[in-house]
Design an enzyme around this catalytic site. Sequence first.
Site, mmCIF file in Angstrom:
data_model
loop_
_atom_site.group_PDB
_atom_site.id
_atom_site.type_symbol
_atom_site.label_atom_id
_atom_site.label_comp_id
_atom_site.label_asym_id
_atom_site.label_seq_id
_atom_site.Cartn_x
_atom_site.Cartn_y
_atom_site.Cartn_z
ATOM 1 N N GLU A 170 0.796 -1.215 0.266
ATOM 2 C CA GLU A 170 0.077 -0.104 -0.122
ATOM 3 C C GLU A 170 0.940 1.099 -0.057
ATOM 4 O OE1 GLU A 170 -3.513 0.240 -0.147
ATOM 5 O OE2 GLU A 170 -3.464 -1.717 -0.546
ATOM 6 N N SER A 224 -46.806 -31.928 32.217
ATOM 7 C CA SER A 224 -47.446 -32.389 31.038
ATOM 8 C C SER A 224 -48.993 -32.524 31.439
ATOM 9 C CB SER A 224 -46.798 -33.805 30.964
ATOM 10 O OG SER A 224 -45.550 -33.761 30.727
#
Length: 545
Positions: A196, A473
Site C-alpha cells: 500500500e 404435562s
Amino acid sequence: PMAKKAKKSPAKSRRQPSRKKKSSSQRRRWFSWPFIAKVSLVCLVLGAAGLAYLDALVRERFDSHAWQLPARVYARPVELYEGRVLSRDDMLKLLDLMRYRRDSRANTPGSFAVQGNSLLIHTRGFNDSDGGEQSERIRLSLSGGQIRNLEAGGDRLARLEPLQIGSIHPQHAEDRVLVPLDDVPPLLVDMLIATEDRSFYDHHGISLRGLSRAMLANIKAGGLVQGGSTLTQQLVKNFWLSSDRTLSRKLMEMPMALLLELHYSKEQILEAYLNEVYRGQDGARAIHGMGLGAQFLFGRPLKELEPHQLATLVALLKGPSWYDPRRRPERAMERRNTVLKVARDEGALSSAEYDKFSARPLEVVPRGASALYAFPAFIDLVRRQLARDYPPEVLSDEGLHIHSTLDVLAQLAAEGSLKDHLDHRDPKQSKKLNGAVVVVAPAQGDVLALVSNRDSRQAGFNRALDAARPMGSLVEDGPIQVKLPNGSVWSPQNFDKKAKGAMPMVDVLALSRNQATARLGLDVGLDKVADTMKTLGVTRNIPLY
C-alpha cells in the site's frame, strides 16, 4: 437621416480614445504590485487560519479519540479435570468452535493433535478475575464418556480460555477488537507497507511519486480512477473525511496528512490505521480493524494467523466488497497471491514460502459459523437481563467484558440430548417435534445451558423463555379399568364422580384427581413410582399395585 448619422460618427470616434484610456488605467491599478501584495497577504492570512483550524481539528480528534466498543459476552472458562463427563465428539466440537487448529505436534497456542482417544492441546493464555492461565500444553485421555486422565504441568485441572459468545454493538454498529502495534505480526506490517505505501517511513504524509503515478493513470483513463494516497492520507480519510473520490476531498486530505505526520510518530499513525481500517460487513455490523478482521474471516486471534491469511487481510484493503473471499473467492485468491508476490519481491517472504502459501486455500470460516452465533437462545437471556440492569449507552460504548454463567460443554451436551430425544421419540414425526432445555446449577441458580430449538444455531422464537405452556404435562382425567391378577377389575373413581379430561399435572395432584393420578402412575411405571417414594424417604414396603 444620412446627414445626422454622419454628424454622430465623429463624436463617437472622439469619445472612444477616452474610454480606452480609462480601461487601460483600471487594468494598471488592478494588476499593480501593491494590489497583488494585498491579495497575497489576504490569501496568506486565510490560508494560515485554515491551516490553524485543520491543525486543531487533527490534534483534537487524534488526541481525544476513543473508539466506541461493544460489550462482549463470554462463557465461563472450560474446566477440564479427571472424571468430568465428556465425550470425545463433544471435546472435538468444542475445539472446533474455539477455532483450535489441528497440528501434529501442537507447537503453538491454539492448536491440538489427536492421537486415538488422547488429545494434546496447546492452550491459549488468558486473564480473568481469578488471575487467568498461562498458555501450556496439556494431554487428556477420553473413554467411556469421561476424562480418564489429565496431564497439565503437574496439575489435575486445566482451563481453556473463555469463549466469546456474543456482543452488544454501539448504535452506529461499528465493531472492532483493539490490537496494540506490539501485538501485530511484523509480517502483516511488512505486507501492508510493501503493498500500500512503500515509502511510508520516508514521506511526511504525502508521496509525490505516488501522486504523479496516480495523475498519469487518471489522465489515461479520462477520470479519477486512482488516488495515490499514502497510509496517512487513508487514515485521514477514514477519521475525518468521506470516501468520495473528489478533488475537494483530496485538497483537504493532503494538508491534514502533513499535519498528522507533524504531530505524531509513524508508529502511532500505523497503530491507528490498523485498528480503524474497514474490513467488511456482517449484516448490520461494520467490521473495522485487523484484529476483528482476523476473527471475522478466520475465527482466530490476529497473532495466530499464517502468512497466506495475513495476506488476505491486506488484499481486502483494495476493496472489501469487491474481494470478499466468501462471495468472490477467485478474485480474493488472485489478489491475495499478488500480496504474497509483492512480499516476496520486497524480501518479506522467501521464494519457498511464497510457493508454499500461494498454494494454500483461502481457509475462511463460513459466514455465521463463529461462536458469536452459536448460542442465540442463551444470548437472548443475557440481553434481557442486561437491558433490565444497565442503560444502553453503557452496554454499547464502553467495551465492557461480561462473563456469563454459560458452560459450553453443558450447552453442547444439552443440544445433543434434545436432538437425540426428538429424533427417537417418533422417527416419522421427528421433524415436526421441537422442544427446549434449561440446565441450572441448583446451589447457585446459575443457568449453565439453554436450548430453545432442535436447530440450536437458529435464532428466532425462544421456547425456553417465551413458550406459554401449562405447568408440567397434560394428564387424562377419565374412566380407567385395570384387570387384576385375580381376575377382578379395578376402576377408581374421582370424589365428585366426574371426569374433567386433559388436565395439567399440577392440577391433578393439587385437586386429588384419582383417575388421572392412577393413569399417570401406570404410564410411568409402578417400579419407578415406588423408587421415587423411597428416594423421598418412605421406608416401609411398597407393593407394586
